[in-house]
Design a protein around this motif. Structure first.
Motif, short mmCIF file in Angstrom:
data_model
loop_
_atom_site.label_atom_id
_atom_site.label_comp_id
_atom_site.label_asym_id
_atom_site.label_seq_id
_atom_site.Cartn_x
_atom_site.Cartn_y
_atom_site.Cartn_z
N GLY A 17 47.62 21.89 -0.13
CA GLY A 17 47.33 23.11 -0.79
C GLY A 17 45.82 23.56 -0.61
N ILE A 18 45.21 24.15 -1.66
CA ILE A 18 44.00 24.58 -1.88
C ILE A 18 43.01 23.52 -1.28
CG2 ILE A 18 41.99 25.54 -2.82
CD1 ILE A 18 44.07 26.96 -4.72
N GLY A 19 43.29 22.18 -1.86
CA GLY A 19 42.32 20.92 -1.59
C GLY A 19 42.40 20.86 -0.07
N ARG A 25 37.83 22.78 5.72
CA ARG A 25 36.77 23.63 6.09
C ARG A 25 35.37 23.06 6.01
NH1 ARG A 25 34.78 29.16 6.07
NH2 ARG A 25 32.75 28.46 6.76
N LEU A 26 35.34 21.95 5.03
CA LEU A 26 34.09 21.33 4.84
C LEU A 26 33.74 20.37 6.11
CD1 LEU A 26 33.95 20.48 1.10
CD2 LEU A 26 32.74 22.35 2.16
N ALA A 27 35.03 19.85 6.64
CA ALA A 27 34.86 19.12 7.85
C ALA A 27 34.57 19.94 9.25
CB ALA A 27 36.32 18.18 7.98
N ARG A 28 35.11 21.05 9.06
CA ARG A 28 34.72 21.81 10.16
C ARG A 28 33.43 22.19 10.28
NH1 ARG A 28 38.36 26.96 9.93
NH2 ARG A 28 36.37 28.25 9.50
N THR A 195 51.15 28.11 -1.91
CA THR A 195 50.81 26.49 -1.64
C THR A 195 52.26 26.15 -1.89
OG1 THR A 195 50.21 26.13 -3.83
CG2 THR A 195 48.34 26.76 -2.30
N HIS A 196 52.28 24.92 -2.17
CA HIS A 196 53.80 24.10 -2.49
C HIS A 196 54.04 24.37 -3.84
CE1 HIS A 196 50.36 21.31 -3.41
NE2 HIS A 196 50.98 20.83 -4.39
N ALA A 224 42.88 29.32 2.65
CA ALA A 224 41.88 29.56 3.39
C ALA A 224 40.78 30.64 2.83
CB ALA A 224 41.97 29.83 4.72
N ASP A 225 41.44 31.45 1.90
CA ASP A 225 40.63 32.55 1.17
C ASP A 225 39.60 31.74 0.28
OD1 ASP A 225 42.05 34.66 2.36
OD2 ASP A 225 43.51 34.42 1.01
N ILE A 226 40.26 30.68 -0.51
CA ILE A 226 39.62 29.78 -1.21
C ILE A 226 38.44 28.82 -0.64
CG2 ILE A 226 39.64 28.59 -3.43
CD1 ILE A 226 41.22 31.13 -3.72
#
Length: 254
Positions: A17-19, A25-28, A195-196, A224-226
Protein backbone atom coordinates in the motif's frame (compact mmCIF):
# COMPACT_ATOMS: atom_id res chain seq x y z
CA UNK A 1 12.98 17.01 -5.04
CA UNK A 2 15.92 17.03 -2.67
CA UNK A 3 18.66 14.45 -2.98
CA UNK A 4 18.42 11.84 -0.22
CA UNK A 5 21.78 10.22 -0.89
CA UNK A 6 23.47 9.34 2.38
CA UNK A 7 20.18 9.44 4.32
CA UNK A 8 18.68 6.52 6.21
CA UNK A 9 14.91 6.11 6.44
CA UNK A 10 12.56 3.84 8.34
CA UNK A 11 9.04 3.38 6.96
CA UNK A 12 6.70 1.37 9.18
CA UNK A 13 4.09 -0.81 7.54
CA UNK A 14 5.84 -0.61 4.18
CA UNK A 15 5.22 -4.12 2.89
CA UNK A 16 2.15 -2.98 0.95
CA UNK A 17 0.00 0.00 0.00
CA UNK A 18 0.96 3.56 0.84
CA UNK A 19 3.92 2.44 2.94
CA UNK A 20 5.37 0.45 0.06
CA UNK A 21 5.02 3.41 -2.30
CA UNK A 22 6.75 5.72 0.19
CA UNK A 23 9.61 3.26 0.72
CA UNK A 24 10.05 2.90 -3.03
CA UNK A 25 10.05 6.65 -3.59
CA UNK A 26 12.52 7.44 -0.80
CA UNK A 27 14.86 4.73 -2.11
CA UNK A 28 14.53 6.15 -5.62
CA UNK A 29 15.61 9.51 -4.23
CA UNK A 30 18.75 7.89 -2.80
CA UNK A 31 17.87 6.95 0.79
CA UNK A 32 18.76 3.63 2.38
CA UNK A 33 15.31 2.40 3.47
CA UNK A 34 14.37 0.06 6.30
CA UNK A 35 11.21 -1.69 5.11
CA UNK A 36 9.22 -2.58 8.22
CA UNK A 37 6.47 -5.19 8.31
CA UNK A 38 4.39 -6.77 11.05
CA UNK A 39 3.80 -10.32 9.81
CA UNK A 40 3.65 -10.37 6.00
CA UNK A 41 7.27 -11.16 5.21
CA UNK A 42 6.36 -12.23 1.66
CA UNK A 43 4.98 -8.79 0.82
CA UNK A 44 7.95 -7.12 2.52
CA UNK A 45 10.35 -9.13 0.38
CA UNK A 46 8.41 -8.02 -2.71
CA UNK A 47 8.87 -4.39 -1.66
CA UNK A 48 12.58 -5.03 -1.10
CA UNK A 49 12.94 -6.68 -4.49
CA UNK A 50 11.23 -3.81 -6.33
CA UNK A 51 13.52 -1.30 -4.62
CA UNK A 52 16.67 -3.22 -5.44
CA UNK A 53 15.52 -3.90 -9.01
CA UNK A 54 15.24 -0.14 -9.49
CA UNK A 55 18.77 0.37 -8.18
CA UNK A 56 17.80 1.42 -4.66
CA UNK A 57 19.09 0.33 -1.27
CA UNK A 58 16.92 -1.30 1.38
CA UNK A 59 16.63 -4.00 4.01
CA UNK A 60 13.66 -5.47 5.89
CA UNK A 61 12.69 -5.48 9.56
CA UNK A 62 9.94 -7.69 10.94
CA UNK A 63 8.42 -6.51 14.22
CA UNK A 64 4.94 -6.40 15.71
CA UNK A 65 3.76 -3.04 17.02
CA UNK A 66 1.46 -1.87 19.78
CA UNK A 67 2.67 -3.97 22.69
CA UNK A 68 4.95 -3.17 25.58
CA UNK A 69 8.56 -2.87 24.44
CA UNK A 70 7.72 -3.22 20.73
CA UNK A 71 9.30 0.08 19.71
CA UNK A 72 12.51 -0.74 21.56
CA UNK A 73 12.62 -4.18 19.93
CA UNK A 74 12.05 -2.72 16.48
CA UNK A 75 14.91 -0.26 16.85
CA UNK A 76 17.21 -2.96 18.25
CA UNK A 77 16.54 -4.89 15.04
CA UNK A 78 17.03 -1.70 13.02
CA UNK A 79 20.45 -1.13 14.60
CA UNK A 80 21.47 -4.72 13.93
CA UNK A 81 20.33 -4.72 10.30
CA UNK A 82 21.90 -1.32 9.66
CA UNK A 83 25.24 -2.54 10.98
CA UNK A 84 24.98 -5.74 8.93
CA UNK A 85 24.32 -3.62 5.85
CA UNK A 86 27.55 -1.76 6.56
CA UNK A 87 25.90 1.63 6.94
CA UNK A 88 26.69 4.32 9.47
CA UNK A 89 24.50 4.15 12.60
CA UNK A 90 21.74 6.71 12.87
CA UNK A 91 18.42 7.74 11.36
CA UNK A 92 17.38 10.68 9.20
CA UNK A 93 13.78 9.99 8.20
CA UNK A 94 11.03 8.25 10.19
CA UNK A 95 7.68 7.60 8.51
CA UNK A 96 4.96 6.34 10.85
CA UNK A 97 2.66 4.60 8.39
CA UNK A 98 1.70 1.32 10.09
CA UNK A 99 -1.97 1.33 11.06
CA UNK A 100 -5.00 -0.78 11.78
CA UNK A 101 -8.69 -0.06 11.78
CA UNK A 102 -11.87 -1.69 13.03
CA UNK A 103 -15.19 -0.71 11.54
CA UNK A 104 -17.85 0.17 14.05
CA UNK A 105 -19.93 3.00 15.44
CA UNK A 106 -19.82 4.07 19.09
CA UNK A 107 -22.22 1.37 20.27
CA UNK A 108 -20.43 -1.37 18.33
CA UNK A 109 -16.74 -0.98 19.19
CA UNK A 110 -15.43 -3.45 21.77
CA UNK A 111 -12.80 -2.60 24.36
CA UNK A 112 -10.39 -5.02 22.69
CA UNK A 113 -10.87 -3.34 19.30
CA UNK A 114 -10.48 0.12 20.81
CA UNK A 115 -7.32 -0.82 22.70
CA UNK A 116 -5.79 -2.41 19.60
CA UNK A 117 -6.62 0.63 17.48
CA UNK A 118 -5.03 3.01 19.98
CA UNK A 119 -2.00 0.76 20.42
CA UNK A 120 -1.14 0.54 16.73
CA UNK A 121 -2.19 4.01 15.55
CA UNK A 122 -0.95 6.30 18.34
CA UNK A 123 0.97 4.39 21.04
CA UNK A 124 3.33 2.79 18.53
CA UNK A 125 4.21 6.05 16.72
CA UNK A 126 4.69 7.81 20.08
CA UNK A 127 7.30 5.35 21.30
CA UNK A 128 8.85 4.82 17.88
CA UNK A 129 9.52 8.55 17.79
CA UNK A 130 10.88 8.43 21.34
CA UNK A 131 13.38 5.71 20.45
CA UNK A 132 13.99 7.06 16.97
CA UNK A 133 15.02 10.47 18.30
CA UNK A 134 17.90 8.85 20.18
CA UNK A 135 19.27 7.90 16.77
CA UNK A 136 18.02 10.74 14.61
CA UNK A 137 20.55 13.24 13.35
CA UNK A 138 19.84 16.96 13.57
CA UNK A 139 17.89 18.15 10.57
CA UNK A 140 15.92 14.90 10.47
CA UNK A 141 12.37 14.35 9.28
CA UNK A 142 9.37 12.77 11.01
CA UNK A 143 6.33 12.11 8.82
CA UNK A 144 3.14 10.78 10.38
CA UNK A 145 0.45 9.25 8.16
CA UNK A 146 -2.96 10.29 9.48
CA UNK A 147 -6.30 10.34 7.66
CA UNK A 148 -9.05 12.54 6.30
CA UNK A 149 -11.29 11.22 9.10
CA UNK A 150 -9.73 13.66 11.59
CA UNK A 151 -11.40 16.56 9.76
CA UNK A 152 -14.46 14.83 8.30
CA UNK A 153 -16.96 12.99 10.51
CA UNK A 154 -16.92 9.26 9.77
CA UNK A 155 -18.95 7.55 12.53
CA UNK A 156 -18.42 4.04 11.13
CA UNK A 157 -14.74 4.21 12.13
CA UNK A 158 -14.92 6.24 15.33
CA UNK A 159 -12.05 4.49 17.16
CA UNK A 160 -9.76 4.92 14.16
CA UNK A 161 -10.74 8.58 13.89
CA UNK A 162 -9.94 9.18 17.56
CA UNK A 163 -6.54 7.50 17.25
CA UNK A 164 -5.58 9.45 14.12
CA UNK A 165 -6.71 12.67 15.79
CA UNK A 166 -4.18 11.93 18.52
CA UNK A 167 -1.50 11.51 15.86
CA UNK A 168 -2.30 14.97 14.48
CA UNK A 169 -1.84 16.46 17.95
CA UNK A 170 1.42 14.56 18.45
CA UNK A 171 2.72 16.13 15.23
CA UNK A 172 1.85 19.65 16.34
CA UNK A 173 3.39 19.31 19.80
CA UNK A 174 6.58 17.58 18.68
CA UNK A 175 7.22 20.11 15.94
CA UNK A 176 7.61 22.86 18.53
CA UNK A 177 9.71 20.69 20.81
CA UNK A 178 12.17 19.58 18.11
CA UNK A 179 12.67 22.84 16.26
CA UNK A 180 15.95 23.55 18.02
CA UNK A 181 17.42 20.46 16.39
CA UNK A 182 16.18 21.39 12.94
CA UNK A 183 13.93 18.32 12.90
CA UNK A 184 10.63 18.82 11.11
CA UNK A 185 7.46 16.95 12.06
CA UNK A 186 4.50 16.85 9.70
CA UNK A 187 1.35 14.86 9.05
CA UNK A 188 -0.04 13.59 5.76
CA UNK A 189 -3.79 12.99 5.72
CA UNK A 190 -4.91 10.81 2.78
CA UNK A 191 -8.48 10.19 1.71
CA UNK A 192 -9.56 7.22 -0.38
CA UNK A 193 -6.48 5.51 -1.83
CA UNK A 194 -6.49 2.36 -3.94
CA UNK A 195 -4.70 -0.28 -1.84
CA UNK A 196 -5.40 -3.75 -0.43
CA UNK A 197 -7.37 -2.00 2.33
CA UNK A 198 -9.86 -0.45 -0.09
CA UNK A 199 -9.98 -3.34 -2.59
CA UNK A 200 -13.51 -4.30 -1.58
CA UNK A 201 -14.68 -0.73 -2.19
CA UNK A 202 -13.39 -0.67 -5.78
CA UNK A 203 -14.53 -4.12 -6.86
CA UNK A 204 -17.12 -2.89 -9.36
CA UNK A 205 -17.22 0.10 -11.76
CA UNK A 206 -20.08 1.55 -9.72
CA UNK A 207 -18.19 1.32 -6.44
CA UNK A 208 -15.06 2.79 -8.00
CA UNK A 209 -17.07 5.68 -9.44
CA UNK A 210 -18.60 6.37 -6.02
CA UNK A 211 -15.16 6.64 -4.40
CA UNK A 212 -13.78 8.69 -7.28
CA UNK A 213 -16.60 11.19 -6.85
CA UNK A 214 -15.21 12.24 -3.46
CA UNK A 215 -12.27 13.93 -5.18
CA UNK A 216 -12.50 17.08 -7.27
CA UNK A 217 -10.35 15.20 -9.80
CA UNK A 218 -12.97 12.44 -10.04
CA UNK A 219 -10.57 9.57 -9.51
CA UNK A 220 -9.46 7.31 -6.68
CA UNK A 221 -6.13 8.24 -5.12
CA UNK A 222 -3.06 6.13 -5.83
CA UNK A 223 -0.27 5.28 -3.35
CA UNK A 224 2.18 7.30 -5.46
CA UNK A 225 0.03 10.40 -4.91
CA UNK A 226 0.85 10.19 -1.21
CA UNK A 227 4.43 8.98 -1.65
CA UNK A 228 5.40 11.96 -3.80
CA UNK A 229 4.33 14.39 -1.08
CA UNK A 230 6.13 12.31 1.55
CA UNK A 231 9.30 12.55 -0.56
CA UNK A 232 9.00 16.34 -0.54
CA UNK A 233 8.62 16.38 3.25
CA UNK A 234 11.66 14.09 3.55
CA UNK A 235 13.78 16.41 1.43
CA UNK A 236 15.65 19.59 2.28
CA UNK A 237 13.12 21.49 0.17
CA UNK A 238 10.64 21.19 3.06
CA UNK A 239 12.99 22.62 5.68
CA UNK A 240 10.68 25.59 6.49
CA UNK A 241 7.55 23.46 6.98
CA UNK A 242 6.80 21.87 10.33
CA UNK A 243 3.84 21.13 12.58
CA UNK A 244 1.52 20.91 9.60
CA UNK A 245 -1.30 18.56 8.68
CA UNK A 246 -1.20 18.34 4.89
CA UNK A 247 -4.40 17.24 3.19
CA UNK A 248 -3.66 14.72 0.44
CA UNK A 249 -7.23 13.74 -0.38
CA UNK A 250 -7.39 15.13 -3.91
CA UNK A 251 -9.72 17.85 -2.71
CA UNK A 252 -12.16 15.42 -1.08
CA UNK A 253 -12.79 17.69 1.89
CA UNK A 254 -13.39 20.92 -0.05
Amino acid sequence: MGDLNGKTALVTGSSRGIGRAIAQRLARDGALVAVHYGSNDTAAKETLETIRAAGGQAFTIGAELGGSGDAEALFAAFDTELAAYGAEPGLDILVNNAATRFRGRMAEVTEEEFDRTIAINIKAPFFLIQHGLRRMRDGGRIINISSAVTRTAYPRQIAYSVAKGGLDTLTLTLAKDLGERGITVNTLAPGWVETHVTAARTATPEERAALAAYSVFNRVGQPADIADVAAFLASDDSRWITGQRIDVTGGSTL
